[in-house]
Design a protein around this motif. Sequence first.
Motif, PDB file in Angstrom:
ATOM      1  N   ASN A  12       8.986  68.801  22.386  1.00  0.00           N
ATOM      2  CA  ASN A  12      10.227  68.647  21.603  1.00  0.00           C
ATOM      3  C   ASN A  12      10.052  67.832  20.325  1.00  0.00           C
ATOM      4  O   ASN A  12      10.820  66.904  20.055  1.00  0.00           O
ATOM      5  N   GLY A  13       9.043  68.168  19.534  1.00  0.00           N
ATOM      6  CA  GLY A  13       8.846  67.507  18.253  1.00  0.00           C
ATOM      7  C   GLY A  13       8.026  66.233  18.302  1.00  0.00           C
ATOM      8  O   GLY A  13       7.725  65.642  17.265  1.00  0.00           O
ATOM      9  N   VAL A  14       7.663  65.790  19.503  1.00  0.00           N
ATOM     10  CA  VAL A  14       6.914  64.541  19.670  1.00  0.00           C
ATOM     11  C   VAL A  14       5.501  64.844  20.174  1.00  0.00           C
ATOM     12  O   VAL A  14       5.336  65.515  21.198  1.00  0.00           O
ATOM     13  N   LYS A  49       7.104  65.943  14.616  1.00  0.00           N
ATOM     14  CA  LYS A  49       7.967  65.137  13.750  1.00  0.00           C
ATOM     15  C   LYS A  49       7.658  63.646  13.870  1.00  0.00           C
ATOM     16  O   LYS A  49       7.922  62.872  12.950  1.00  0.00           O
ATOM     17  N   VAL A  50       7.141  63.234  15.020  1.00  0.00           N
ATOM     18  CA  VAL A  50       6.809  61.824  15.260  1.00  0.00           C
ATOM     19  C   VAL A  50       5.655  61.767  16.255  1.00  0.00           C
ATOM     20  O   VAL A  50       5.478  62.673  17.075  1.00  0.00           O
ATOM     21  N   ILE A  51       4.860  60.699  16.168  1.00  0.00           N
ATOM     22  CA  ILE A  51       3.699  60.519  17.045  1.00  0.00           C
ATOM     23  C   ILE A  51       3.873  59.238  17.846  1.00  0.00           C
ATOM     24  O   ILE A  51       4.308  58.204  17.310  1.00  0.00           O
ATOM     25  N   HIS A 198      13.477  60.268  19.553  1.00  0.00           N
ATOM     26  CA  HIS A 198      14.527  61.286  19.414  1.00  0.00           C
ATOM     27  C   HIS A 198      15.238  61.149  18.065  1.00  0.00           C
ATOM     28  O   HIS A 198      15.550  62.159  17.412  1.00  0.00           O
ATOM     29  N   THR A 199      15.484  59.912  17.653  1.00  0.00           N
ATOM     30  CA  THR A 199      16.128  59.671  16.365  1.00  0.00           C
ATOM     31  C   THR A 199      15.269  60.187  15.215  1.00  0.00           C
ATOM     32  O   THR A 199      15.764  60.835  14.283  1.00  0.00           O
ATOM     33  N   ALA A 202      15.092  63.969  14.789  1.00  0.00           N
ATOM     34  CA  ALA A 202      16.290  64.519  14.150  1.00  0.00           C
ATOM     35  C   ALA A 202      16.404  64.141  12.673  1.00  0.00           C
ATOM     36  O   ALA A 202      17.305  64.606  11.979  1.00  0.00           O
ATOM     37  N   SER A 203      15.466  63.316  12.193  1.00  0.00           N
ATOM     38  CA  SER A 203      15.515  62.872  10.791  1.00  0.00           C
ATOM     39  C   SER A 203      14.843  63.881   9.870  1.00  0.00           C
ATOM     40  O   SER A 203      14.073  64.738  10.316  1.00  0.00           O
ATOM     41  N   SER A 204      15.113  63.764   8.591  1.00  0.00           N
ATOM     42  CA  SER A 204      14.509  64.650   7.589  1.00  0.00           C
ATOM     43  C   SER A 204      13.009  64.405   7.496  1.00  0.00           C
ATOM     44  O   SER A 204      12.586  63.272   7.216  1.00  0.00           O
ATOM     45  N   PRO A 205      12.182  65.439   7.695  1.00  0.00           N
ATOM     46  CA  PRO A 205      10.726  65.264   7.575  1.00  0.00           C
ATOM     47  C   PRO A 205      10.301  64.798   6.186  1.00  0.00           C
ATOM     48  O   PRO A 205       9.390  63.980   6.054  1.00  0.00           O
ATOM     49  N   GLU A 206      10.992  65.317   5.160  1.00  0.00           N
ATOM     50  CA  GLU A 206      10.659  64.917   3.799  1.00  0.00           C
ATOM     51  C   GLU A 206      10.979  63.446   3.563  1.00  0.00           C
ATOM     52  O   GLU A 206      10.188  62.714   2.946  1.00  0.00           O
ATOM     53  N   ALA A 207      12.133  63.016   4.079  1.00  0.00           N
ATOM     54  CA  ALA A 207      12.537  61.619   3.894  1.00  0.00           C
ATOM     55  C   ALA A 207      11.609  60.675   4.651  1.00  0.00           C
ATOM     56  O   ALA A 207      11.224  59.618   4.128  1.00  0.00           O
ATOM     57  N   THR A 208      11.239  61.046   5.882  1.00  0.00           N
ATOM     58  CA  THR A 208      10.351  60.167   6.661  1.00  0.00           C
ATOM     59  C   THR A 208       8.967  60.098   6.018  1.00  0.00           C
ATOM     60  O   THR A 208       8.340  59.032   5.995  1.00  0.00           O
ATOM     61  N   ALA A 209       8.481  61.233   5.477  1.00  0.00           N
ATOM     62  CA  ALA A 209       7.177  61.234   4.815  1.00  0.00           C
ATOM     63  C   ALA A 209       7.188  60.331   3.584  1.00  0.00           C
ATOM     64  O   ALA A 209       6.231  59.586   3.325  1.00  0.00           O
ATOM     65  N   GLU A 210       8.287  60.373   2.823  1.00  0.00           N
ATOM     66  CA  GLU A 210       8.397  59.521   1.639  1.00  0.00           C
ATOM     67  C   GLU A 210       8.505  58.044   2.026  1.00  0.00           C
ATOM     68  O   GLU A 210       7.913  57.173   1.379  1.00  0.00           O
ATOM     69  N   LEU A 211       9.251  57.768   3.095  1.00  0.00           N
ATOM     70  CA  LEU A 211       9.390  56.390   3.560  1.00  0.00           C
ATOM     71  C   LEU A 211       8.055  55.855   4.075  1.00  0.00           C
ATOM     72  O   LEU A 211       7.707  54.695   3.851  1.00  0.00           O
TER      73      LEU A 211
END
Length: 257
Positions: A12-14, A49-51, A198-199, A202-211
């Motif tokens: 599930n994205g993890v 989406k997250v590791i 989980h949070t 559900a977040s924007s991949p582009e935003a998390t990559a930039e952060l």
Amino acid sequence: MENGYVKSEFHNGVTTIEFHHPQSNSLPSRLLEQLAQAIHGAGNDTETKVIILRSEGEKAFCAGASFSELAAIKTTEEGTKFFSGFAHVINAMRTCPKFIIGRIHSKCVGGGVGLAAAVDYAIAVEGVEVKLSELALGIGPFVVGPAVERKIGLSAFTQLAIDAHMWRNGDWARKKGLFAELHPSVESMDESIIRLSHTLVASSPEATAELKKLSWQGTENWDKLLIERAAISGRLITSEYSKKAIEKIKQKQVVAA
């Protein structure tokens, strides 16, 4: 597996990356290489989406460098190559476009402190202790130093590095910023890891990559820097001092066994 392993599981994205070694989850060259590859792979996987980075068992999270492999190093070149393994793992974590959550369930020593510092968000359990033991072996925390210093500051890093025999508790590590959270139980820690993952899914991949890029700003020279640091440890580990220190610890281990 008898000689340890690194394995990745996706759900599930993890992507959860787990490592294990029978000697207190220490890291020989083979596992360091596999760990860097696993992080690169998850970072490049569009479904991830997250590791989550974790180790197996209930004892040490990571005892750092493989002691038996350190004892076998005969030349500066061999030493540099070994310590470069930690450089590759830290740089893989640094350049990975996904956030990495660290599950710190027990003690961190040496390179294990480096792993805890290089994750983007470390969640730990009370009772965890940390120690940078390298100086006691005639080397220093040169490769992991930039990651630890980035997370907890120069003063706290040098305290850990200078007193190589002293354990610092989880509360110290949380107050210094090494751990983002400290939980009273493993169950509470794992619940928090699930909640945050989980949070982030559900977040924007582009935003998390930039952060992520923003949070690692100023580390662009680490590809070169950490290899240069590996060469320092690689040279020192072949010294007479290091050989005697390692032999003394080996004798203690034989007596303890």
